[in-house]
Design a protein around this motif. Structure first.
Motif, PDB file in Angstrom:
ATOM      1  N   TYR D  89      87.203  30.964  49.811  1.00  0.00           N
ATOM      2  CA  TYR D  89      87.152  32.390  49.506  1.00  0.00           C
ATOM      3  C   TYR D  89      86.788  32.614  48.040  1.00  0.00           C
ATOM      4  CZ  TYR D  89      88.299  37.312  49.193  1.00  0.00           C
ATOM      5  OH  TYR D  89      88.216  38.663  48.997  1.00  0.00           O
ATOM      6  N   ALA D  90      87.478  31.882  47.154  1.00  0.00           N
ATOM      7  CA  ALA D  90      87.222  32.057  45.724  1.00  0.00           C
ATOM      8  C   ALA D  90      85.765  31.741  45.400  1.00  0.00           C
ATOM      9  CB  ALA D  90      88.164  31.170  44.923  1.00  0.00           C
ATOM     10  N   LEU D  91      85.254  30.651  45.966  1.00  0.00           N
ATOM     11  CA  LEU D  91      83.880  30.248  45.672  1.00  0.00           C
ATOM     12  C   LEU D  91      82.871  31.200  46.299  1.00  0.00           C
ATOM     13  CD1 LEU D  91      84.394  26.422  46.177  1.00  0.00           C
ATOM     14  CD2 LEU D  91      84.008  27.575  43.996  1.00  0.00           C
ATOM     15  N   SER D  92      83.241  31.792  47.437  1.00  0.00           N
ATOM     16  CA  SER D  92      82.316  32.721  48.082  1.00  0.00           C
ATOM     17  C   SER D  92      82.145  33.980  47.240  1.00  0.00           C
ATOM     18  CB  SER D  92      82.795  33.071  49.494  1.00  0.00           C
ATOM     19  OG  SER D  92      83.926  33.915  49.425  1.00  0.00           O
ATOM     20  N   LEU D  93      83.149  34.288  46.397  1.00  0.00           N
ATOM     21  CA  LEU D  93      82.983  35.424  45.484  1.00  0.00           C
ATOM     22  C   LEU D  93      81.824  35.167  44.521  1.00  0.00           C
ATOM     23  CD1 LEU D  93      86.704  36.281  44.601  1.00  0.00           C
ATOM     24  CD2 LEU D  93      85.192  37.481  46.193  1.00  0.00           C
ATOM     25  N   LEU D  94      81.669  33.893  44.126  1.00  0.00           N
ATOM     26  CA  LEU D  94      80.535  33.533  43.269  1.00  0.00           C
ATOM     27  C   LEU D  94      79.223  33.768  44.008  1.00  0.00           C
ATOM     28  CD1 LEU D  94      81.817  30.154  41.768  1.00  0.00           C
ATOM     29  CD2 LEU D  94      81.101  32.123  40.405  1.00  0.00           C
ATOM     30  N   GLN D  95      79.136  33.212  45.200  1.00  0.00           N
ATOM     31  CA  GLN D  95      77.876  33.313  45.948  1.00  0.00           C
ATOM     32  C   GLN D  95      77.572  34.761  46.324  1.00  0.00           C
ATOM     33  OE1 GLN D  95      76.383  30.019  48.418  1.00  0.00           O
ATOM     34  NE2 GLN D  95      76.660  31.418  50.123  1.00  0.00           N
ATOM     35  N   GLY D  96      78.621  35.546  46.514  1.00  0.00           N
ATOM     36  CA  GLY D  96      78.437  36.953  46.861  1.00  0.00           C
ATOM     37  C   GLY D  96      78.068  37.824  45.665  1.00  0.00           C
ATOM     38  N   GLY D  97      77.934  37.223  44.505  1.00  0.00           N
ATOM     39  CA  GLY D  97      77.506  37.979  43.332  1.00  0.00           C
ATOM     40  C   GLY D  97      78.610  38.826  42.713  1.00  0.00           C
ATOM     41  N   ARG D  98      79.863  38.462  42.960  1.00  0.00           N
ATOM     42  CA  ARG D  98      80.981  39.268  42.461  1.00  0.00           C
ATOM     43  C   ARG D  98      81.484  38.827  41.093  1.00  0.00           C
ATOM     44  NH1 ARG D  98      81.550  43.696  45.856  1.00  0.00           N
ATOM     45  NH2 ARG D  98      80.892  43.011  47.907  1.00  0.00           N
ATOM     46  N   VAL D  99      81.023  37.685  40.620  1.00  0.00           N
ATOM     47  CA  VAL D  99      81.603  37.122  39.388  1.00  0.00           C
ATOM     48  C   VAL D  99      80.664  37.376  38.208  1.00  0.00           C
ATOM     49  CG1 VAL D  99      82.403  35.026  38.255  1.00  0.00           C
ATOM     50  CG2 VAL D  99      82.876  35.391  40.686  1.00  0.00           C
ATOM     51  N   ASP D 100      81.203  38.011  37.158  1.00  0.00           N
ATOM     52  CA  ASP D 100      80.393  38.361  36.002  1.00  0.00           C
ATOM     53  C   ASP D 100      80.201  37.190  35.060  1.00  0.00           C
ATOM     54  OD1 ASP D 100      80.075  41.233  36.525  1.00  0.00           O
ATOM     55  OD2 ASP D 100      82.261  41.255  36.340  1.00  0.00           O
ATOM     56  N   ILE D 101      81.263  36.423  34.863  1.00  0.00           N
ATOM     57  CA  ILE D 101      81.186  35.389  33.826  1.00  0.00           C
ATOM     58  C   ILE D 101      82.015  34.172  34.225  1.00  0.00           C
ATOM     59  CG2 ILE D 101      83.117  36.423  32.523  1.00  0.00           C
ATOM     60  CD1 ILE D 101      81.674  35.478  29.935  1.00  0.00           C
ATOM     61  N   GLY D 102      81.500  33.002  33.851  1.00  0.00           N
ATOM     62  CA  GLY D 102      82.268  31.772  34.070  1.00  0.00           C
ATOM     63  C   GLY D 102      82.219  30.926  32.809  1.00  0.00           C
ATOM     64  N   PHE D 103      83.162  30.013  32.670  1.00  0.00           N
ATOM     65  CA  PHE D 103      83.234  29.139  31.499  1.00  0.00           C
ATOM     66  C   PHE D 103      83.213  27.682  31.938  1.00  0.00           C
ATOM     67  CE2 PHE D 103      85.060  33.088  30.107  1.00  0.00           C
ATOM     68  CZ  PHE D 103      84.600  33.223  28.800  1.00  0.00           C
ATOM     69  N   LEU D 104      82.531  26.852  31.175  1.00  0.00           N
ATOM     70  CA  LEU D 104      82.443  25.445  31.535  1.00  0.00           C
ATOM     71  C   LEU D 104      82.634  24.567  30.305  1.00  0.00           C
ATOM     72  CD1 LEU D 104      79.220  25.667  33.730  1.00  0.00           C
ATOM     73  CD2 LEU D 104      81.590  25.612  34.514  1.00  0.00           C
ATOM     74  N   GLY D 105      83.149  23.376  30.552  1.00  0.00           N
ATOM     75  CA  GLY D 105      83.150  22.345  29.523  1.00  0.00           C
ATOM     76  C   GLY D 105      82.125  21.306  29.956  1.00  0.00           C
ATOM     77  N   THR D 106      81.864  20.296  29.137  1.00  0.00           N
ATOM     78  CA  THR D 106      80.876  19.301  29.565  1.00  0.00           C
ATOM     79  C   THR D 106      80.961  18.033  28.732  1.00  0.00           C
ATOM     80  OG1 THR D 106      78.533  18.994  30.089  1.00  0.00           O
ATOM     81  CG2 THR D 106      79.025  20.095  28.012  1.00  0.00           C
ATOM     82  N   ALA D 107      80.466  16.945  29.303  1.00  0.00           N
ATOM     83  CA  ALA D 107      80.371  15.677  28.569  1.00  0.00           C
ATOM     84  C   ALA D 107      79.027  15.575  27.864  1.00  0.00           C
ATOM     85  CB  ALA D 107      80.552  14.502  29.518  1.00  0.00           C
ATOM     86  N   GLU D 108      77.999  16.187  28.495  1.00  0.00           N
ATOM     87  CA  GLU D 108      76.672  16.205  27.875  1.00  0.00           C
ATOM     88  C   GLU D 108      76.033  17.574  28.116  1.00  0.00           C
ATOM     89  OE1 GLU D 108      74.790  11.722  28.057  1.00  0.00           O
ATOM     90  OE2 GLU D 108      74.492  13.004  29.804  1.00  0.00           O
ATOM     91  N   ILE D 109      75.199  17.975  27.137  1.00  0.00           N
ATOM     92  CA  ILE D 109      74.441  19.216  27.297  1.00  0.00           C
ATOM     93  C   ILE D 109      73.049  18.983  26.715  1.00  0.00           C
ATOM     94  CG2 ILE D 109      75.431  20.122  25.138  1.00  0.00           C
ATOM     95  CD1 ILE D 109      75.128  22.960  26.341  1.00  0.00           C
ATOM     96  N   ASP D 110      72.021  19.539  27.367  1.00  0.00           N
ATOM     97  CA  ASP D 110      70.675  19.374  26.812  1.00  0.00           C
ATOM     98  C   ASP D 110      70.186  20.709  26.239  1.00  0.00           C
ATOM     99  OD1 ASP D 110      69.720  20.938  28.903  1.00  0.00           O
ATOM    100  OD2 ASP D 110      68.873  19.260  30.037  1.00  0.00           O
ATOM    101  N   ALA D 111      68.943  20.704  25.787  1.00  0.00           N
ATOM    102  CA  ALA D 111      68.412  21.860  25.062  1.00  0.00           C
ATOM    103  C   ALA D 111      68.312  23.091  25.952  1.00  0.00           C
ATOM    104  CB  ALA D 111      67.049  21.521  24.475  1.00  0.00           C
ATOM    105  N   PHE D 112      68.234  22.906  27.281  1.00  0.00           N
ATOM    106  CA  PHE D 112      68.170  24.053  28.199  1.00  0.00           C
ATOM    107  C   PHE D 112      69.559  24.469  28.715  1.00  0.00           C
ATOM    108  CE2 PHE D 112      63.789  22.320  28.556  1.00  0.00           C
ATOM    109  CZ  PHE D 112      63.099  23.454  28.141  1.00  0.00           C
ATOM    110  N   GLY D 113      70.568  23.853  28.149  1.00  0.00           N
ATOM    111  CA  GLY D 113      71.930  24.243  28.548  1.00  0.00           C
ATOM    112  C   GLY D 113      72.354  23.629  29.867  1.00  0.00           C
ATOM    113  N   ASN D 114      71.608  22.598  30.347  1.00  0.00           N
ATOM    114  CA  ASN D 114      72.066  21.873  31.544  1.00  0.00           C
ATOM    115  C   ASN D 114      73.222  20.960  31.148  1.00  0.00           C
ATOM    116  OD1 ASN D 114      69.860  22.861  33.242  1.00  0.00           O
ATOM    117  ND2 ASN D 114      68.549  21.539  31.965  1.00  0.00           N
ATOM    118  N   LEU D 115      74.113  20.694  32.097  1.00  0.00           N
ATOM    119  CA  LEU D 115      75.343  19.964  31.769  1.00  0.00           C
ATOM    120  C   LEU D 115      75.529  18.738  32.655  1.00  0.00           C
ATOM    121  CD1 LEU D 115      77.708  23.095  31.692  1.00  0.00           C
ATOM    122  CD2 LEU D 115      76.372  22.139  29.781  1.00  0.00           C
TER     123      LEU D 115
END
Lengths: 299, 269, 310, 263
Positions: D89-115
């Motif tokens: 249910y929580a994840l379907s809110l993402l797919q349904g376009g209900r989520v405005d913003i999310g936050f992520l951490g990462t071990a690596e990031i490239d110039a295009f912001g891929n993680l």
């Protein structure tokens, strides 16, 4: 908030009870007696107690058997369907234990009177019986309005009341579950009649929990001296909807109390052996405790 | 169904049932097991339900704090957690439940004892002297209250010369006292014992409060009664036979009220 | 049906386990992982297992530590607030455990496809990443496919169904007929139970069916989907069960410390799993004082700390 | 409010938490993970964004937590929630376009912001196996916008990821659209040295704000790829005494995610 914490250790709470005190015991028959507190009373070797209740069983029988008691004042001491309370019986029949006889209503009335600040409560029970011959707190008197004969039940003001309840917050506001059994109501009178009130509870809960259901509070903190957390603190008695009687344990108790030596062994095994309530619960074991548990959700 | 094929519990149930009055209220304690359970709990419970169904009377039962539970949903175990969940019309606070006695609302209290004398006084405290008893019993419980306040009590017990005694070792509950008019003289409000139901007979009391055998159960003789009672037995002038249950009464008990024998065969743990 | 219905003792659970079976387990991080069932699974000796997991870190970690895990379809295994699952990670690094990565929603959708009896489930996430481009043990074309919508309104990632042989679930309460209720977050339990071939549930409390019927909205798995029910109070320890007790942070910490060395972790498993005669002995070893201290507060939903709210 | 300890310096984690909180707008639906994002979300809710609706992948929707949680499976997080559901249910809110913003951490990031949060080394025989995507890929793919929070060094800010777990702008302009990813992608990367954003023309990372005392060169030195030309560079927000009080005394008094223990 400024209100002080009323949480005490089991040992510190029981230390408030002195030799020779009049101690009122909450619960009745085999229901929700403050057994953890009573086992600690035995561990601390309290003597010469005058124990009062309205309907008692293993609680008083155990204290009597352990030699803590000089006087019993109640309407009933028995081990339910197992039969007579054998320590109590032995103490009466061979040691001449003093028993002050009450009927259920007069036993409650003496707490009721004290809890509402009256010197006596009028009753009809006991008239024409031998009860007043053993009980100096029952005296006939004449109703000044009708001239009718009544029995005066003298208020009792115990030094200490010990009660087991479901929950309390740190400050000592004591609650019973919403599905509480109404047989618990005399505990409120018992507590309010006493000078010192020690309440053990299944769980100490947040202030938020208490405040979300104030109607469940049976004793506001002003009525309470201290709180002890003792989960399964009524074992082997039942605790309303939370856990059932431990019939196996009660049966073993009844068997052990057939002789003084049997009881002495039982005491060493289950009361004086375990250092504290946690050790007692370890002795009973998780399996047994879970088997008697009826409702464990705290929601 | 042969009408002579019924149990003692069924016979007593039917007799008690016929005695219950329209608009009455009966108090049934729950504190006993085994054979005593059948007498103290089983018979009154089924009798009250039978009276409602068969005679159409309005009768309120009270089991301690619990009012008018659903016998169809009786738990197989009377431990508290099950009692708590027993569907019923009300659960009141325990001191309130005993206040129904004090307020004079209780028509009939079902009671018992370790000793009874010929005046219906009861003892549940001790055998021998109080200070150094031969046998210490459980104590007065609420028997004293039943016997003080109920409009009348029905005493349920098994006959034995050690039980039906000439003199009680301790009088914990007042029956008809020592002499006629004692209850009124003492200011005790209730009417005291009206009937004693036993395994052999049904006893009543004369106007002065003396016990006498009114009917003998089928198969029981005067000698059986005399042999099991420690005081001089008086038989009513019009001594009769305890009337047998009718087929309809037995059908109601067996098929509708207590089909699993929870009450009359004490199958409740 | 017998009066015990689907209720069986823990000792009888291993008859549902086979070497080489695939497995999915309920729970999310510190919450409601079926730990007592998992310990019984390890004791049963079943090996060469395949795990289909989402965030059941303890299940993955214990199976890896016990050396019985060969493969994992999964999205994220870590001990939140502590760090990564070391034994699982080292198993992957050493090549002992093969993995097939997903996003959480990717795993959820694959299980959902099975649950709904569909040949695939369309979804939005994972596209354009190595999760779909770099195969693990599963050929990339069997895992997912980037397809055009038949309605001409864009593209989606289609993922294939995953059907675990067995689901092990720990819940709040169940009846003898297998109706299962869970309070609090339900993780992926609904999808897992519907996807799996066999569903084994352990519960904190066994209640009468009347209790279930009174609040049917709490039922997460109806009895018709359940094969066996086991009564296991504290069956999720050291994770928590909402409405009963929270996770045991001390126990978690002790494991996490032990997981740094293979010797310590072996000792931990021997002590808490292999040499433990039964669930009751396990609870006794944890101790009543600890178990009682984990009980949740009714209003807070988690364990109250002394002085925290005074 | 008690006096702040003047000897305690503002830690990088505290700075990052305050910067992250700023990204949350009042009324947002915010998908939050464990760690600094949780601290930032608590801070935003306690200050400028009381109307934020938090969602956690364990199935918790719109809670009012009073104590910091050990993770999204911790019941402290569920306190006061308006709905408790499942992960699907929580994840379907993402797919349904209900989520405005999310936050992520990462071990690596490239110039295009891929993680990368999956492996260091080869996928099938990694040197270090990391926990995996979890909800990271889902958030980055489907939330309307997302923010990455991580410390800055050359091992993390890399020219080429060892595994692309989570999509930023993938290979650059148009790539997200081609992959059918509904969200607009990354908007900010919050680090201990600077706050970075993305050039709308090239979709590459660039420096937008610097913390006092940090030079642009110092940031470049910690980055494994070319950060391009910086435009007008602003000053990154410095935590106010009020924010520090909330972080240190109310939100994370035990220093679980921020503070001296972590520094």
């Amino acid at each position: 908030m400024a209100q002080p914490s009323k949480i005490r250790s089991l040992a510190d709470a029981v230390a408030l009870i002195k030799d020779g005190d009049v101690v009122a015991i909450g619960g009745h028959t085999a229901r929700r007696h403050p057994m953890a507190l009573m086992r600690e009373i035995i561990r601390q070797g309290r003597k010469d107690l005058h124990v009062v209740g309205w309907n008692n069983g293993i609680d008083m029988d155990m204290l009597v058997g352990a030699g803590c008691v000089s006087t019993v004042e109640t309407s009933y001491v028995g081990i339910g369907s197992f039969g007579l309370a054998r320590n109590f019986r032995r103490a009466c029949e061979t040691d001449g234990l003093r028993v002050i006889e009450h009927s259920e209503t007069t036993a409650m009335d003496r707490f009721r009177a004290a809890s509402i600040g009256l010197p006596l409560f009028p009753s009809k029970t006991g008239l024409g019986t031998d009860l007043p011959s053993t009980n100096p707190h029952l005296k006939p008197f004449t109703d000044p309005f009708t001239g009718e004969t009544w029995m005066a039940v003298e208020a009792i003001r115990p030094d200490v009341a010990i009660v087991h309840a479901h929950t309390a917050d740190e400050q000592g506001n004591v609650q019973l579950d919403p599905e509480r059994w109404h047989d618990n109501s005399p505990d409120v009178m018992i507590a309010r009649s006493a000078r010192t009130v020690i309440v053990s509870v299944e769980q100490i809960v947040s202030e938020e929990t208490v405040m979300s259901r104030p109607i469940d509070t049976i004793l506001p903190r002003t009525d309470v001296t201290c709180i002890v957390e003792a989960p399964y603190g009524a074992h082997p008695c039942c605790c309303d909807a939370r856990y059932d009687y431990d019939l196996e344990h009660l049966g073993r108790y009844h068997e052990a109390t057939a002789s003084q030596s049997g009881f002495a062994e039982w005491l060493a095994d289950y009361v004086t052996g375990p250092a504290d309530h946690w050790a007692y619960l370890e002795k009973i074991g998780a399996r047994r405790l879970m088997e008697v548990s009826m409702k464990r959700t705290t929601r | 169904m042969a009408t002579n094929d019924y149990s003692l519990a069924e016979l007593l149930t039917v007799c008690v049932s016929r005695e219950l009055e329209d608009g009455g209220q009966g108090f049934i304690g729950l504190g006993t097991g085994g054979r005593a359970f059948t007498m103290a709990v089983g018979v009154p419970s089924v009798a009250a339900e039978l009276a409602r169904r068969h005679r159409g009377i309005d009768f309120t039962t009270q089991y301690g704090v619990t009012f008018e539970p659903d016998l169809k949903k009786t738990p197989a175990n009377f431990a508290d957690p099950y009692l708590l969940a027993w569907p019923s019309k009300a659960q009141v606070r325990v001191e309130e439940c005993l206040e129904y006695f004090r307020r004079g609302k209780m028509t009939v209290g079902f009671t018992s004892g370790a000793q009874i004398d010929r005046r219906g006084n009861l003892n549940t405290v001790c055998i021998g002297s109080h200070d150094k008893p031969k046998v210490r019993l459980v104590g007065p419980i609420a028997q004293s209250d039943h016997c003080t306040y109920a409009k009348y009590t029905f005493v349920m017990m098994v006959q034995d010369p050690r039980v039906f005694v000439p003199k009680l070792d301790f009088r914990s509950a007042l029956g008809h006292g020592d002499a006629a008019g004692d209850r009124r003289r003492l200011g005790v409000p209730g009417g005291g014992p009206r009937k004693v139901f036993t395994d052999l007979a049904i006893w009543g009391f004369d106007a002065d409060g003396d016990m006498r055998v009114e009917t003998l159960h089928p198969g029981a003789t005067r000698e059986d009664v005399v042999r099991t009672v420690g005081f001089d037995v008086v038989f009513a002038d019009d001594l009769g036979a305890t009337p047998a249950p009718t087929p309809e009464e037995l059908r109601l008990i067996r098929e509708e009220i207590d089909p699993e024998g929870l009450f009359l065969e004490a199958r409740i743990a | 049906m017998t009066s015990s219905g689907k209720l069986i003792p823990l000792e009888e659970v291993p008859r549902f386990f086979r070497d080489g079976m695939s497995l999915t387990a309920g729970g999310f991080a510190h919450s409601h992982q079926p730990m007592a069932l998992l310990r019984e699974l390890i004791r049963s000796g079943a090996k060469n297992l395949t795990l289909m997991g989402v965030a059941e870190c303890w299940v993955a970690e214990f199976l890896a530590a016990a050396g019985v895990l060969d493969r994992a379809y999964f999205s994220n295994f870590m001990f939140e607030g502590f760090g990564r699952c070391r034994q699982f990670s080292e198993g992957v690094e050493a090549g002992r455990i093969e993995v097939e990565d997903h996003s959480h929603f990717g795993m959820v959708c694959r299980l959902q496809a099975s649950a709904l009896g569909l040949p695939f489930m369309p979804m939005r996430a994972m596209a354009g990443t190595d999760i779909v481009a770099v195969p693990g043990f599963e050929p990339a074309e069997e895992k997912s496919s980037f397809i055009a919508s038949p309605f001409g309104n864009g593209h989606v990632t289609a993922v294939s169904p995953l059907k675990p042989d067995v689901a092990i679930i720990h819940a709040a309460r169940a009846d003898r007929l297998g109706n299962v209720q869970l309070f609090g977050t339900t993780s992926v339990v609904e999808e897992q139970a519907r996807a799996a071939g066999t569903v084994i549930v352990s519960a904190e409390e066994i209640v009468e069916t009347d209790v279930i019927r009174r609040q049917p909205e709490l039922t997460i798995i109806p009895g018709l989907m359940v094969d066996a029910v086991v009564h296991l109070p504290y069956g999720a320890h050291p994770t928590g069960v909402y409405g009963y007790y929270e996770h045991d942070a001390d126990h978690l910490g002790a494991y996490y410390a032990a997981s740094r060395s293979s010797g310590d972790v072996r000792d931990f498993l021997r002590c808490w799993v292999r040499d433990m005669p039964d669930h009751w002995a396990y609870l006794d070893a944890v101790g009543m004082a600890k178990l009682m201290s984990l009980r949740t507060d009714p209003a807070l939903g988690y364990a109250r700390r002394e002085g925290a709210h005074a | 409010m008690r006096e702040l300890d003047p000897r305690r310096e503002i830690s990088p984690d505290e700075r990052m938490a305050v910067a992250a909180a700023r990204e949350i707008h009042d009324g947002d639906v915010a998908f939050i993970g464990t760690g600094l994002p949780m601290v930032a979300a608590y801070l935003a809710k306690a200050t400028h964004a009381p109307g934020v609706r938090l969602v956690f992948e364990s199935g918790i929707v719109d809670p009012e937590p009073r104590e910091l949680a050990m993770g999204v499976g911790d019941y402290k997080l569920a306190h006061g929630s308006t709905k408790i559901a499942g992960t699907a249910y929580a994840l379907s809110l993402l797919q349904g376009g209900r989520v405005d913003i999310g936050f992520l951490g990462t071990a690596e990031i490239d110039a295009f912001g891929n993680l990368n949060s999956t492996v260091i080394g080869a996928y099938r025989k990694p040197r270090v196996r990391l926990p995996g995507s979890g909800g990271a890929n889902d958030i980055a793919s489907m939330a309307k916008r997302f923010v990455t929070i991580c410390r800055m060094d050359r091992r993390r800010f890399v020219e080429k990821l060892q595994y692309l777990t989570t999509p930023g702008f993938l290979t650059g302009p148009g790539a997200r659209e081609a992959a059918g990813l509904p969200g607009a992608g990354p908007v900010r990367v919050i680090t201990d040295l600077a706050i970075l954003g993305f050039d709308p023309e090239t979709n590459r990372l660039r420096v937008e704000e610097l913390y006092p005392g940090i030079s642009l060169d110092a940031v470049r030195a910690q980055c494994g790829f070319d950060l391009g030309e910086a435009g007008s560079i602003g000053e990154a927000p410095v935590p106010t005494p009020g924010q520090l009080h909330l972080l240190r005394d109310v939100i994370d008094p035990e220093g679980i995610y921020i503070g001296p223990k972590r520094a």
